[in-house]
Design a protein around this motif. Structure first.
Motif, mmCIF file in Angstrom:
data_model
loop_
_atom_site.group_PDB
_atom_site.id
_atom_site.type_symbol
_atom_site.label_atom_id
_atom_site.label_comp_id
_atom_site.label_asym_id
_atom_site.label_seq_id
_atom_site.Cartn_x
_atom_site.Cartn_y
_atom_site.Cartn_z
ATOM 1 N N THR A 102 46.245 44.726 -27.625
ATOM 2 C CA THR A 102 45.111 44.322 -26.784
ATOM 3 C C THR A 102 44.215 43.322 -27.498
ATOM 4 O O THR A 102 43.535 42.536 -26.840
ATOM 5 C CB THR A 102 44.257 45.543 -26.384
ATOM 6 N N ASN A 103 44.168 43.330 -28.836
ATOM 7 C CA ASN A 103 43.267 42.413 -29.549
ATOM 8 C C ASN A 103 43.637 40.954 -29.277
ATOM 9 O O ASN A 103 42.810 40.203 -28.751
ATOM 10 C CB ASN A 103 43.242 42.691 -31.058
ATOM 11 N N HIS B 118 33.958 48.346 -30.100
ATOM 12 C CA HIS B 118 34.078 49.190 -28.904
ATOM 13 C C HIS B 118 34.400 50.618 -29.302
ATOM 14 O O HIS B 118 35.024 50.871 -30.337
ATOM 15 C CB HIS B 118 35.126 48.630 -27.917
ATOM 16 N N ASN C 236 36.233 54.129 -27.815
ATOM 17 C CA ASN C 236 37.104 54.624 -26.741
ATOM 18 C C ASN C 236 36.679 56.065 -26.489
ATOM 19 O O ASN C 236 37.130 56.970 -27.188
ATOM 20 C CB ASN C 236 38.575 54.579 -27.145
ATOM 21 N N LYS D 275 39.324 58.512 -26.202
ATOM 22 C CA LYS D 275 40.060 58.946 -27.389
ATOM 23 C C LYS D 275 39.158 59.835 -28.245
ATOM 24 O O LYS D 275 39.449 61.004 -28.461
ATOM 25 C CB LYS D 275 40.529 57.731 -28.198
HETATM 26 C C1 LIG Z 1 43.944 52.399 -27.527
HETATM 27 C C2 LIG Z 1 43.698 51.236 -28.382
HETATM 28 C C3 LIG Z 1 43.144 50.056 -27.857
HETATM 29 C C4 LIG Z 1 42.930 49.808 -26.392
HETATM 30 O O1 LIG Z 1 42.098 50.733 -25.779
HETATM 31 P P1 LIG Z 1 42.294 51.141 -24.252
HETATM 32 O O2 LIG Z 1 41.179 52.084 -24.036
HETATM 33 O O3 LIG Z 1 43.649 51.754 -24.128
HETATM 34 O O4 LIG Z 1 42.162 49.899 -23.433
HETATM 35 C C5 LIG Z 1 42.855 49.033 -28.746
HETATM 36 N N1 LIG Z 1 43.109 49.163 -30.054
HETATM 37 C C6 LIG Z 1 43.648 50.282 -30.581
HETATM 38 C C7 LIG Z 1 43.879 50.364 -32.070
HETATM 39 C C8 LIG Z 1 43.982 51.352 -29.759
HETATM 40 O O5 LIG Z 1 44.530 52.446 -30.275
#
Ligand SMILES: *Cc1c(COP(=O)(O)O)cnc(C)c1O
Length: 513
Positions: A189-190, A282, A284, A287
């Motif tokens: 995603t980065n 950010h 999460n 998580k």
């Molecule tokens: C999960 C994760 C992301 C992306 O987060 P999402 O909430 O799934 O969009 C980005 N970087 C790392 C290291 C991740 O584990």
């Protein structure tokens, strides 16, 4: 009726069950004309006009069933699922921790459940107080000056953060910055977030201890750098041993430091990214702070910022618009707009009930000491598993890990691969770890046990992995044909991705090809 083409005994044989075809009835198969599950009251308002005929579809039938048929159908399907409530879920980087059920009680409190974001603010003071407190707690936990709760998940938080970084440089008339530095261990995603903005990604390799290669970083630092996106601990589970030097180098060339906070579970109560010098990060919540997630969502991705970016936060933030007083008048919460805001990132205010209330509850229930325990047990559990598996599996970056570690799913002289090992774990009733990520480890198996597992579970998981390593030598066909004991056999994953079928029922006349 569930019908399978092979008995369990046959399926444990050497024949890969690639072609396994299991016929599951759809809700339409169960439909019977005239059967109903609801009785509508007589309408007491005039009938509205139907939409124009060209918008009406005559070929879209609805299944006709009683309530009990629907409940049984979906409960039966749900039992084919694996979840963190049914077993261990060591999916690295995803922090699939057990989600305490008290979070479900609070997020269903009627005062939260039945509010609407368009209500006048005087009628939602409780919701706003909760959001305000959550912003404050996240600031304190990670050492930041401001927090937005808006982004819908981590990736959306990245996009929000990088927009702020760009706005910061532009506001200073610094227009030549187009490069984002991203380590090779980064989550996909980065670069995706950065690419969406038309910036250039410069990949920085890791050194042999799993840190950012300082020499390569130094070479890449110049006055065209927007900043760097660093996950710390990174996706190898390694805390960067030179993180302060890394940040100093990026700041030294005028760049900003982005923290990917997906791995915050390892740091809670111990290290604050803001104190290390990160300018933006950010969280999460799904998580670290126990919001159930999976299958790609839902998420909650608040973003914290240091002093340089606080004026650029998305609007609106929740603020105190009228102070309370000592006589017991509570403050009036409302919405405030940061001076140089990048604008709105989401409709309304973010994922309130399913996200904010659950995470608020989780943080409140743990308190500062409890949060610190989370990080310490998460790290302890990962190191325990790593120690138990070290002699059986090759661990390329083998030092004290944080909340997760990465090992190779391959053995000399065997054609068993990481994917086979993961599939075989399903026969032992464990969810597979993350496969083939990070990309810098061959046949990667990335394991994150989280703090919520006890020693018995960790031992059972380690035993299963050690047993599978033995099977890879003695009976490799059983590993290569796994999963053998699940309802569905091994999927053709390429076909599943390329020829995605999102519903199992198609109206007559529709052709997929
Ligand atoms: C999960 C994760 C992301 C992306 O987060 P999402 O909430 O799934 O969009 C980005 N970087 C790392 C290291 C991740 O584990």
């Amino acid at each position: 009726m569930v019908s399978m083409n092979a008995s369990s005994a046959e399926r444990t044989s050497a024949v890969p069950p690639l072609s396994a075809k299991i016929v599951e009835p759809t809700i339409f198969d169960l439909s019977s004309p005239g059967r109903v599950g609801v009785r509508m009251p007589e309408s007491d308002v005039p009938a509205a006009d139907s939409p124009p005929p060209h918008l009406l579809r005559s070929e879209l039938p609805l299944p006709e069933l009683a309530e009990v048929d629907v409940v049984r159908h979906y409960v039966r399907l749900s039992k084919f699922n694996y979840s963190v409530d049914s077993g261990f879920y060591p999916l690295g980087s995803c922090t699939m921790k057990y989600n305490p059920k008290i979070n479900e009680d609070t997020c269903r409190l009627p005062g939260f459940l039945f509010t609407h974001p368009l209500q006048p603010i005087e009628t939602v003071q409780g919701n706003l107080a909760l959001m305000y407190q959550l912003q404050e707690w996240l600031k304190e936990i990670a050492g930041f000056a401001g927090v937005t709760l808006q982004p819908a998940a981590g990736a959306h938080g990245e996009f929000t953060g990088v927009l702020m970084m760009r706005a910061y440089h532009k506001s200073r008339g610094d227009d030549k910055r187009v490069k984002m530095l991203i380590p090779d261990a980064a989550h996909g995603t980065n670069p995706a977030s950065v690419g969406m903005m038309g910036m250039t990604v410069v990949t920085i390799p890791s050194d042999d201890r799993g840190n950012v290669d300082l020499k390569k970083l130094e070479e890449a630092c110049d006055d065209t750098v927007v900043g760097m996106m660093l996950t710390n601990p990174n996706t190898l589970g390694m805390f960067d041993e030179h993180v302060e030097k890394v940040i100093a180098l990026v700041h030294g060339c005028g760049g900003l430091m982005y923290g990917d906070g997906a791995n915050l579970n390892a740091l809670l109560g111990i290290v604050r990214p803001g104190d290390l010098g990160f300018d933006v990060m950010h969280f999460n919540l799904h998580k670290t702070f126990a919001v159930p997630h999976g299958g790609g969502g839902p998420g909650v991705g608040p973003v914290g910022v240091g002093p340089k970016l606080v004026d650029f936060l998305p609007e609106p933030l929740v603020g105190i618009v009228e102070e309370g007083d000592d006589d017991g008048t509570p403050p009036l919460y409302g919405f405030v707009k940061p001076a140089k805001t990048i604008g709105r990132m989401k409709a309304f205010h973010g994922h309130f009930g399913g996200g904010f209330v659950r995470s608020f509850t989780y943080i409140a229930m743990h308190g500062p000491d409890g949060l610190k325990d989370i990080a310490q047990y998460a790290v302890l559990n990962a190191n325990y598993l790593q120690a138990r598996l070290r002699d059986t599996y090759h661990i390329p970056f083998d030092r004290i890990c944080m909340h997760e570690f990465v090992m190779e799913g391959q053995f000399e002289g065997s054609d068993v691969r990481a994917l086979d090992i993961s599939k075989r774990l399903m026969d032992y009733n464990f969810h597979p770890p993350t496969n083939y990520f990070p990309l810098i480890v061959h046949e990667a198996l990335m394991i994150e046990p989280t703090e919520t597992e006890n020693k018995d579970t960790l031992d059972a998981f380690a035993d299963a992995l050690i047993k599978i390593a033995e099977e890879a030598k003695s009976t490799p066909e059983i590993v290569k044909s796994a999963p053998n004991d699940t309802l569905f056999g091994r999927m053709d994953e390429v076909k599943a991705a390329r020829e995605l079928v999102l519903c199992c029922w198609l109206p007559e006349g529709y052709d997929l090809s």
